[in-house]
Design a protein around this motif. Sequence first.
Motif, PDB file in Angstrom:
ATOM      1  N   THR A  67       4.597  -1.677   9.246  1.00 60.52           N
ATOM      2  CA  THR A  67       3.409  -2.022  10.025  1.00 60.52           C
ATOM      3  C   THR A  67       2.163  -1.436   9.373  1.00 60.52           C
ATOM      4  OG1 THR A  67       4.644  -2.158  12.095  1.00 60.52           O
ATOM      5  CG2 THR A  67       2.275  -1.798  12.266  1.00 60.52           C
ATOM      6  N   LEU A  68       1.149  -2.268   9.241  1.00 64.16           N
ATOM      7  CA  LEU A  68      -0.125  -1.824   8.679  1.00 64.16           C
ATOM      8  C   LEU A  68      -0.935  -1.104   9.747  1.00 64.16           C
ATOM      9  CD1 LEU A  68      -0.994  -5.038   6.644  1.00 64.16           C
ATOM     10  CD2 LEU A  68      -0.065  -2.894   5.762  1.00 64.16           C
ATOM     11  N   ASP A  69      -1.562  -0.002   9.362  1.00 65.25           N
ATOM     12  CA  ASP A  69      -2.232   0.863  10.331  1.00 65.25           C
ATOM     13  C   ASP A  69      -3.409   0.181  11.029  1.00 65.25           C
ATOM     14  OD1 ASP A  69      -0.462   2.900   9.739  1.00 65.25           O
ATOM     15  OD2 ASP A  69      -1.762   3.801   8.234  1.00 65.25           O
ATOM     16  N   GLU A  70      -4.352  -0.363  10.253  1.00 67.09           N
ATOM     17  CA  GLU A  70      -5.558  -0.926  10.850  1.00 67.09           C
ATOM     18  C   GLU A  70      -5.305  -2.298  11.461  1.00 67.09           C
ATOM     19  OE1 GLU A  70      -9.084  -0.764   8.512  1.00 67.09           O
ATOM     20  OE2 GLU A  70      -8.691   1.249   7.772  1.00 67.09           O
ATOM     21  N   ALA A  71      -4.530  -3.121  10.778  1.00 62.03           N
ATOM     22  CA  ALA A  71      -4.234  -4.459  11.313  1.00 62.03           C
ATOM     23  C   ALA A  71      -3.341  -4.364  12.534  1.00 62.03           C
ATOM     24  CB  ALA A  71      -3.580  -5.317  10.238  1.00 62.03           C
ATOM     25  N   GLY A  72      -2.482  -3.343  12.572  1.00 61.63           N
ATOM     26  CA  GLY A  72      -1.608  -3.159  13.728  1.00 61.63           C
ATOM     27  C   GLY A  72      -0.469  -4.152  13.817  1.00 61.63           C
TER      28      GLY A  72
END
Length: 446
Positions: A127-132
């Motif tokens: 999971t990408l942090d900013e994109a969520g």
Amino acid sequence: MKTIRIGSGAGYAGDRIEPAVELAEKGELDYLVFECLAERTIAIGQKQKQQDPNKGYNELLEVRMRAVLPTCHAKSVRIISNMGSANPVAAGKAVLKIAQELGLHGLKVAVVTGDEVLSLIQSMDLTLDEAGVPVSRFEKTLLSANAYLGAAGLLEALDSDADVVIAGRVADPSLFLAPMMHEFNWAADDWQHLGMGTCIGHLLECAGQITGGYYADPGVKDVPNLAHLGFPLAEVSEDGNATITKVAGSGGRVTEDTCKEQLLYEIHRPDRYLTPDVVADFSHVRFSQCGPDAVRVTGATGAPRTETLKVSVGYQDGFIGEGEISYAGPGAANRGRLALDIVRERFAICHVNAEETRYDLIGVNALHGETRGQYSDPYEVRARVAARCATRAQAVTVGNEVETLYTNGPAGGGGVMKSVKEILAMDSTLIPRQCVQHHVTVLENK
């Protein structure tokens, strides 16, 4: 007590080269470190590598190596750098070729790889942090994914007796910590010494910032001879304490205040600075001036490292179209505001569907908006329009609409500049440490 001297030859990809040469020639160094990667640098390198498989490393690598290799070879100064960027192997071969051309025989180059993990984060669907969202649901085109390696690969390279060590994505302070671990036999779980070494690395990693470059403020914090700014070096002792200094006679200054400002640079929690090697604690660091341009550093410590590594993920995120035009003389600011209003209205007419737009009057509101109060009208201003667009064609329209202000009003516009840039944006994720393995390849010049 054993001591070593480590110099900082660069603080970013395009940094000056003369201070590194000065360090090599006059710094009485054991190691010269070039820290040349920012967050987006490897994504840019990946684009270059796609166009030419022999590229993708730092564009100044050849120039830097030609400038410092002869002196470093003659003085037995070992070089460590992350200038390999997206293509460390090609960078290592380039260094070896330059050494051959310079007649430097017997040079050994070690290349550290293993940070490239794009296929891994895709298969693990992290999971990408900013994109969520997981990678599989991310709608942008991924260009790169690089884990922040620590000192282990660099240490292995140094243990191979390499004269030059080239890596890709390695945590900035790890570049400086590795030679300390190598010289002082600090263990990978010696958290106190690793915390101290990481503090020294953090102080050195931005090069001229700690010698007054980012500190200078005329009339408030004066710094002499910035055009000849000297880059820092650290004399590090086996107990983990160090003295930060620079070459005598070089520009800039090293004081307790310059060191304090650099210590806090890009630090979220001083008591818990996460790196691949250690969770460093800078909250008890003390600086003491021990001579002209010499500051003693003590008090750092550390705790066990985390079980995950940060991964920087680069992706294509559209294009920025930009246009600028200047106005001068009486009423310059009013004409500049009118110019911005015209372009704003033109975007609606031309159906420019920008995802994000800025209308700035440089010299009036470009940095802090309208929140700083009203000032007397400046004699000259520069109107700037920038828009993030999904397509290159839309981004081209941005600059074109600014250019049409030449003949379509308001009066007196000049000096138009326009550009289109591809946006290489960044996100991040965490990957289990055990999933990432470094590799060391040794290249030799017989």
